[in-house]
Scaffold this active site. Structure first.
Site, PDB file in Angstrom:
ATOM      1  N   GLU A 150      -4.270   1.901  14.676  1.00  0.00           N
ATOM      2  CA  GLU A 150      -5.032   0.726  14.226  1.00  0.00           C
ATOM      3  C   GLU A 150      -5.289  -0.296  15.333  1.00  0.00           C
ATOM      4  O   GLU A 150      -5.120  -1.495  15.125  1.00  0.00           O
ATOM      5  CB  GLU A 150      -4.319   0.067  13.031  1.00  0.00           C
ATOM      6  CG  GLU A 150      -4.068   1.055  11.899  1.00  0.00           C
ATOM      7  CD  GLU A 150      -3.325   0.456  10.695  1.00  0.00           C
ATOM      8  OE1 GLU A 150      -2.798  -0.652  10.809  1.00  0.00           O
ATOM      9  OE2 GLU A 150      -3.288   1.129   9.646  1.00  0.00           O
ATOM     10  N   GLU A 258      -3.659  10.468   6.886  1.00  0.00           N
ATOM     11  CA  GLU A 258      -2.913   9.706   5.866  1.00  0.00           C
ATOM     12  C   GLU A 258      -3.642   9.721   4.525  1.00  0.00           C
ATOM     13  O   GLU A 258      -3.827   8.689   3.877  1.00  0.00           O
ATOM     14  CB  GLU A 258      -2.706   8.254   6.329  1.00  0.00           C
ATOM     15  CG  GLU A 258      -2.009   8.136   7.664  1.00  0.00           C
ATOM     16  CD  GLU A 258      -1.654   6.694   8.052  1.00  0.00           C
ATOM     17  OE1 GLU A 258      -1.721   5.790   7.191  1.00  0.00           O
ATOM     18  OE2 GLU A 258      -1.306   6.486   9.235  1.00  0.00           O
TER      19      GLU A 258
HETATM   20  C1  XIL Z   1       2.896   2.162   5.009  1.00  0.00           C
HETATM   21  C2  XIL Z   1       4.043   2.808   4.247  1.00  0.00           C
HETATM   22  O1  XIL Z   1       3.518   3.805   3.420  1.00  0.00           O
HETATM   23  C3  XIL Z   1       4.791   1.776   3.440  1.00  0.00           C
HETATM   24  O2  XIL Z   1       5.951   2.347   2.856  1.00  0.00           O
HETATM   25  C4  XIL Z   1       5.183   0.592   4.323  1.00  0.00           C
HETATM   26  O3  XIL Z   1       5.751  -0.406   3.533  1.00  0.00           O
HETATM   27  C5  XIL Z   1       3.968   0.043   5.061  1.00  0.00           C
HETATM   28  O4  XIL Z   1       3.344   1.076   5.779  1.00  0.00           O
HETATM   29  N1  XIL Z   1      -1.400   2.863   7.676  1.00  0.00           N
HETATM   30  C6  XIL Z   1      -0.361   3.420   8.385  1.00  0.00           C
HETATM   31  C7  XIL Z   1       0.946   3.647   7.731  1.00  0.00           C
HETATM   32  O5  XIL Z   1      -0.565   3.839   9.526  1.00  0.00           O
HETATM   33  O6  XIL Z   1       2.011   3.559   8.605  1.00  0.00           O
HETATM   34  C8  XIL Z   1       1.146   2.722   6.563  1.00  0.00           C
HETATM   35  O7  XIL Z   1       2.335   3.123   5.885  1.00  0.00           O
HETATM   36  C9  XIL Z   1      -0.052   2.770   5.642  1.00  0.00           C
HETATM   37  C10 XIL Z   1      -1.298   2.335   6.348  1.00  0.00           C
END
Ligand code: XIL
Length: 339
Positions: A150, A258
């Protein structure tokens, strides 16, 4: 595996079908097709019998949902919380799964001593140390990593983060080079969200940014599209495919890193149909674009989902329900994998 153990394995499988690595889950079809089919797991997943049987039966890659993030892995500078990572990596090896790491450079889930970095030298030293420690420890055991996550803001500019402020715009050159040096065989990924559709401001900026990295010789192997999607917005297949292909033209792989498809609450039959459509379309694209390497889901069950907490009014984004039953999206994936 020796002969006696595999016999025991076959015997056990015939008793508890769903519990076996190559049993009736999605994994067998994914393996047959050569698709990296992954899932984000939480620390407890590798200790809970029900989760264990699902994870190893459906997926051939695991990525820690939170366990490798800086604030979890190294909450204070002189303490490394290795035990959960070690357990996950051992689990992956035991079940012949590929392992992915996530994520070093990020602007979230950092401990205070990272957020407090001020000088270029101190920031470079700490970032390099973090990457080198982890990638050396798991050399040859973690196959791929989100080196950075990001880094592009929604308006397409480089995000203002502690890394940009303390080090300057070459912080990614430093991070990727440290990673390549620590484990030359690992696949190095730059991951982001809203970067999947060619023609959108952020996606085009992300592409230009990556093209520049690649042209300058920064050792990057692939880009990640997070794909936290909404069921009611159909996949723009044309813009997705053309985007994947332009990264292919740069010599880069693409991973869907994701995936989840959130549904507005309350869920209705119509909304579930939309969700199934999104899941199925994404898988079709992944299976038919040669430079797409992975199809990774951000969790597998609505029971332990990040969605309700982060997208108010939404839920039900995963392929297992809160009772750990397979949902229709699961069967859509299974059917398409079997084609
Ligand atoms: C999220 C997790 O799923 C949660 O458990 C945590 O509280 C916050 O992070 N983008 C990403 C991930 O790259 O690392 C994030 O994961 C979701 C959005």
């Amino acid at each position: 595996m020796n002969y006696a153990r595999s016999l025991i394995g076959i015997f056990a499988c015939s008793i508890v079908l769903a519990g076996c690595g190559n049993g009736s889950g999605l994994r067998k079809e994914a393996d047959r097709k050569g698709l990296v089919l992954g899932v984000a797991v939480q620390a407890g997943d590798v200790f809970d019998p029900k989760s264990i049987s699902l994870v190893k039966g459906d997926f051939n890659l695991m990525v820690p949902e939170n366990t490798m993030k800086w604030s979890v892995l190294r909450p204070i500078k002189d303490f490394w919380n290795w035990s959960d990572m070690d357990s996950m990596v051992a689990f992956a090896e035991r079940h012949n799964m590929r392992m992915k790491g996530h994520a070093f450079v990020w602007h979230q889930q950092n401990p205070p001593y990272v957020n407090a970095l001020k000088t270029r030298d101190a920031a470079i030293a700490l970032l390099t140390e973090q990457i080198t420690e982890v990638m050396t420890r798991y050399k040859g055991r973690i196959a791929e990593y989100d080196i950075a996550n990001e880094v592009i803001a929604d308006d397409g500019t480089l995000r203002e983060t502690v890394w940009l402020k303390a080090i300057g715009p070459d912080y990614l050159d430093i991070a990727f080079s440290a990673a390549r040096a620590a484990d030359p065989a690992a696949i190095l990924v730059l991951n982001d969200y809203s970067n999947e559709y060619e023609g959108e401001v952020k996606a085009d900026a992300f592409y230009e940014f990556v093209r520049d990295l690649k042209e300058r010789g920064v050792p990057i192997d692939a880009v990640g599209f997070q794909l936290h999607l909404e069921a009611k917005r159909p996949v723009d297949v044309k813009a997705l495919r053309s985007n994947i292909r332009r990264f292919g033209d740069l010599g880069l792989g693409v991973s869907f890193t994701e995936i989840d498809v959130r549904v507005q609450i309350p869920s209705t039959e119509e909304r579930v149909r939309e969700q199934d459509e999104v899941y199925g379309t994404l898988l079709d694209v992944a299976l038919t674009e040669p430079n797409v390497r992975g199809f990774i889901m951000w969790g597998y069950t609505d029971l332990r989902s990040w969605i309700p907490q982060f997208f108010s009014g939404y839920g039900y984004g995963h392929i297992y329900d809160r009772q750990m039953n397979r949902k229709s999206s699961y069967f859509v994936l299974k059917e398409r994998l079997a084609r």
